[in-house]
Design a protein around this motif. Structure first.
Motif, PDB file in Angstrom:
ATOM      1  N   ASN A   1       0.825  -1.210   0.000  1.00 53.82           N
ATOM      2  CA  ASN A   1       0.000   0.000   0.000  1.00 53.82           C
ATOM      3  C   ASN A   1       0.856   1.255   0.000  1.00 53.82           C
ATOM      4  OD1 ASN A   1      -2.412  -1.434   0.018  1.00 53.82           O
ATOM      5  ND2 ASN A   1      -2.549  -1.465   2.245  1.00 53.82           N
ATOM      6  N   ALA A   2       1.960   1.231   0.750  1.00 57.52           N
ATOM      7  CA  ALA A   2       2.871   2.375   0.774  1.00 57.52           C
ATOM      8  C   ALA A   2       3.510   2.583  -0.598  1.00 57.52           C
ATOM      9  CB  ALA A   2       3.941   2.168   1.841  1.00 57.52           C
ATOM     10  N   ILE A   3       3.872   1.491  -1.248  1.00 58.86           N
ATOM     11  CA  ILE A   3       4.454   1.580  -2.589  1.00 58.86           C
ATOM     12  C   ILE A   3       3.438   2.159  -3.575  1.00 58.86           C
ATOM     13  CG2 ILE A   3       5.222   0.158  -4.543  1.00 58.86           C
ATOM     14  CD1 ILE A   3       6.559  -1.685  -2.393  1.00 58.86           C
ATOM     15  N   GLY A   4       2.192   1.701  -3.471  1.00 59.63           N
ATOM     16  CA  GLY A   4       1.152   2.194  -4.370  1.00 59.63           C
ATOM     17  C   GLY A   4       0.937   3.695  -4.286  1.00 59.63           C
ATOM     18  N   LYS A   5       1.190   4.278  -3.118  1.00 55.05           N
ATOM     19  CA  LYS A   5       0.962   5.707  -2.927  1.00 55.05           C
ATOM     20  C   LYS A   5       1.951   6.579  -3.689  1.00 55.05           C
ATOM     21  CE  LYS A   5      -1.281   5.210   1.575  1.00 55.05           C
ATOM     22  NZ  LYS A   5      -1.171   5.445   3.039  1.00 55.05           N
ATOM     23  N   VAL A   6       3.101   6.044  -4.065  1.00 58.77           N
ATOM     24  CA  VAL A   6       4.084   6.842  -4.811  1.00 58.77           C
ATOM     25  C   VAL A   6       4.086   6.496  -6.303  1.00 58.77           C
ATOM     26  CG1 VAL A   6       5.539   7.143  -2.791  1.00 58.77           C
ATOM     27  CG2 VAL A   6       5.965   5.215  -4.321  1.00 58.77           C
ATOM     28  N   ILE A   7       3.127   5.673  -6.732  1.00 57.65           N
ATOM     29  CA  ILE A   7       2.985   5.337  -8.148  1.00 57.65           C
ATOM     30  C   ILE A   7       1.761   6.069  -8.687  1.00 57.65           C
ATOM     31  CG2 ILE A   7       2.573   3.463  -9.804  1.00 57.65           C
ATOM     32  CD1 ILE A   7       3.907   1.561  -7.809  1.00 57.65           C
ATOM     33  N   PRO A   8       1.899   6.915  -9.706  1.00 56.11           N
ATOM     34  CA  PRO A   8       0.758   7.678 -10.202  1.00 56.11           C
ATOM     35  C   PRO A   8      -0.458   6.825 -10.551  1.00 56.11           C
ATOM     36  CG  PRO A   8       2.757   8.619 -11.073  1.00 56.11           C
ATOM     37  CD  PRO A   8       3.159   7.373 -10.331  1.00 56.11           C
ATOM     38  N   ILE A   9      -0.247   5.634 -11.100  1.00 57.01           N
ATOM     39  CA  ILE A   9      -1.377   4.756 -11.414  1.00 57.01           C
ATOM     40  C   ILE A   9      -2.033   4.244 -10.134  1.00 57.01           C
ATOM     41  CG2 ILE A   9      -1.866   2.408 -12.298  1.00 57.01           C
ATOM     42  CD1 ILE A   9      -0.377   3.127 -14.805  1.00 57.01           C
ATOM     43  N   GLY A  10      -1.328   4.271  -9.018  1.00 61.34           N
ATOM     44  CA  GLY A  10      -1.919   3.966  -7.734  1.00 61.34           C
ATOM     45  C   GLY A  10      -1.687   2.576  -7.201  1.00 61.34           C
ATOM     46  N   ARG A  11      -0.900   1.768  -7.901  1.00 57.64           N
ATOM     47  CA  ARG A  11      -0.649   0.397  -7.451  1.00 57.64           C
ATOM     48  C   ARG A  11       0.573  -0.143  -8.176  1.00 57.64           C
ATOM     49  NH1 ARG A  11      -1.842  -2.679 -11.661  1.00 57.64           N
ATOM     50  NH2 ARG A  11      -3.350  -1.918 -13.204  1.00 57.64           N
ATOM     51  N   PRO A  12       1.195  -1.174  -7.620  1.00 57.52           N
ATOM     52  CA  PRO A  12       2.283  -1.843  -8.340  1.00 57.52           C
ATOM     53  C   PRO A  12       1.734  -2.652  -9.514  1.00 57.52           C
ATOM     54  CG  PRO A  12       1.805  -2.994  -6.308  1.00 57.52           C
ATOM     55  CD  PRO A  12       0.969  -1.750  -6.284  1.00 57.52           C
ATOM     56  N   ALA A  13       2.615  -3.067 -10.394  1.00 52.88           N
ATOM     57  CA  ALA A  13       2.209  -3.846 -11.567  1.00 52.88           C
ATOM     58  C   ALA A  13       1.974  -5.301 -11.197  1.00 52.88           C
ATOM     59  CB  ALA A  13       3.287  -3.764 -12.640  1.00 52.88           C
ATOM     60  N   THR A  14       1.231  -5.983 -12.038  1.00 48.39           N
ATOM     61  CA  THR A  14       1.147  -7.440 -11.986  1.00 48.39           C
ATOM     62  C   THR A  14       2.141  -8.006 -12.999  1.00 48.39           C
ATOM     63  OG1 THR A  14      -0.528  -7.618 -13.733  1.00 48.39           O
ATOM     64  CG2 THR A  14      -1.321  -7.272 -11.459  1.00 48.39           C
ATOM     65  N   PRO A  15       2.569  -9.259 -12.842  1.00 49.64           N
ATOM     66  CA  PRO A  15       3.458  -9.854 -13.841  1.00 49.64           C
ATOM     67  C   PRO A  15       2.897  -9.802 -15.258  1.00 49.64           C
ATOM     68  CG  PRO A  15       3.485 -11.183 -11.857  1.00 49.64           C
ATOM     69  CD  PRO A  15       2.413 -10.132 -11.648  1.00 49.64           C
ATOM     70  N   ALA A  16       1.584  -9.952 -15.408  1.00 51.95           N
ATOM     71  CA  ALA A  16       0.980  -9.914 -16.740  1.00 51.95           C
ATOM     72  C   ALA A  16       1.160  -8.554 -17.403  1.00 51.95           C
ATOM     73  CB  ALA A  16      -0.503 -10.263 -16.648  1.00 51.95           C
ATOM     74  N   GLU A  17       1.212  -7.490 -16.586  1.00 52.16           N
ATOM     75  CA  GLU A  17       1.363  -6.152 -17.150  1.00 52.16           C
ATOM     76  C   GLU A  17       2.787  -5.883 -17.632  1.00 52.16           C
ATOM     77  OE1 GLU A  17      -2.034  -3.505 -14.939  1.00 52.16           O
ATOM     78  OE2 GLU A  17      -0.403  -4.276 -13.677  1.00 52.16           O
ATOM     79  N   ILE A  18       3.710  -6.719 -17.257  1.00 47.10           N
ATOM     80  CA  ILE A  18       5.068  -6.651 -17.812  1.00 47.10           C
ATOM     81  C   ILE A  18       5.180  -7.589 -19.014  1.00 47.10           C
ATOM     82  CG2 ILE A  18       7.520  -6.767 -17.276  1.00 47.10           C
ATOM     83  CD1 ILE A  18       5.837  -4.728 -15.620  1.00 47.10           C
TER      84      ILE A  18
END
Length: 274
Positions: free
Chosen positions: A212-229
């Motif tokens: 959740n802390a990581i998501g707050k500093v990402i403009p999209i609002g969350r970390p990526a999933t493996p599929a999104e890479i």
């Protein structure tokens, strides 16, 4: 491909397809590698699924109808065997997707000589071997595409990732150099640079508060999933990216575009009184 070069209107969906093409996936067993393997298979590729873990290699190969291969690709002889095996099975190697890379998380002052060398072996040495062996094979056989997974930490300073980040930065530059060097021989070399991705390995190390802390500093609002890479890797493997080489594409939810400054409030400017 001919329509792309001639300026006609191509069948864009056909440019995404990899029907019958032989691909090597390094680190295919889990996380981004597993999803990239599925993406390539759905596009029609024939796959050599490489992993150090025999069970993981077998499981993903069974899932996509590929060929399992167990190897330590930091070894020149093992990397040669990987590409020779792919050529034996497929007749020709058209491409490679490489996901291998483990982050050693510790302060730079705590990294010893063995840890530094291991980090560079895992991230950089195997990539050098893959390009030198696989790239030469593809060039001799008519060309191909190579796509690596770099890291946002290779572009930005991330706390306690100095050794990992430096090895990834070196990988990024190796991709740029190889992309230029092999361009005239029909081999494209590119990479994606993800930010934080919810891989099985990171899920074991980070709890939900950390995510959740990581998501707050990402403009999209969350970390990526493996599929999104995996999606961008498929793009780089396909003819849709035929005019892209020597590039490192950020896939980080916009995190790399954000300046690490606090959101401060500025007082309204005052109009000078005459």
């Amino acid at each position: 491909m001919n329509d792309l070069i001639s300026g006609g209107t191509p069948d864009y969906l056909s440019l995404l397809r990899l029907q019958g093409r032989g691909f090597v996936v390094l680190g295919a067993g889990q996380g981004i590698g597993e999803q990239a393997t599925h993406a390539l298979a759905q596009a029609g590729a024939r796959l050599l699924c490489v992993d150090r873990d025999e069970e993981l290699a077998r499981q993903i190969a069974d899932a996509v109808g590929g060929v399992p291969c167990v190897a330590d690709v930091t070894s020149r002889a093992e990397m040669q065997r990987v590409f020779d095996t792919a050529r034996q099975h497929f007749g020709r190697v058209h491409g490679m997707v490489d996901i291998i890379g483990v982050a050693g998380i510790k302060a730079l002052s705590a990294v010893d000589d063995a840890g530094w060398e291991q980090q560079f072996d895992i991230v950089l040495r195997h990539a050098f071997l893959a390009i030198q062996i696989g790239g030469e094979m593809m060039a001799a056989d008519g060309g191909g595409s190579m796509a690596f997974v770099g890291s946002m930490s290779g572009n930005r300073a991330v706390p306690n990732q100095s050794a990992y980040a430096t090895s990834k930065a070196a990988l990024h530059h190796l991709v740029r150099c190889a992309g230029v060097e092999y361009a005239g021989r029909g081999v494209r070399v590119n990479a994606v640079a993800p930010g934080y991705v919810r891989t099985p390995r990171l899920n074991e190390r980070l709890d939900e508060d950390a995510w959740n802390a990581i998501g707050k500093v990402i403009p999209i609002g969350r970390p990526a999933t493996p599929a999104e890479i995996a999606g961008p890797l498929l793009f780089l493997a396909s003819d849709l990216s035929a005019h892209i080489t020597g590039e490192v594409i950020a896939v980080d939810g916009g995190a790399g575009s954000v300046a690490a400054f606090p959101d401060v409030k500025f007082a309204a400017s005052k109009t000078p009184t005459p």
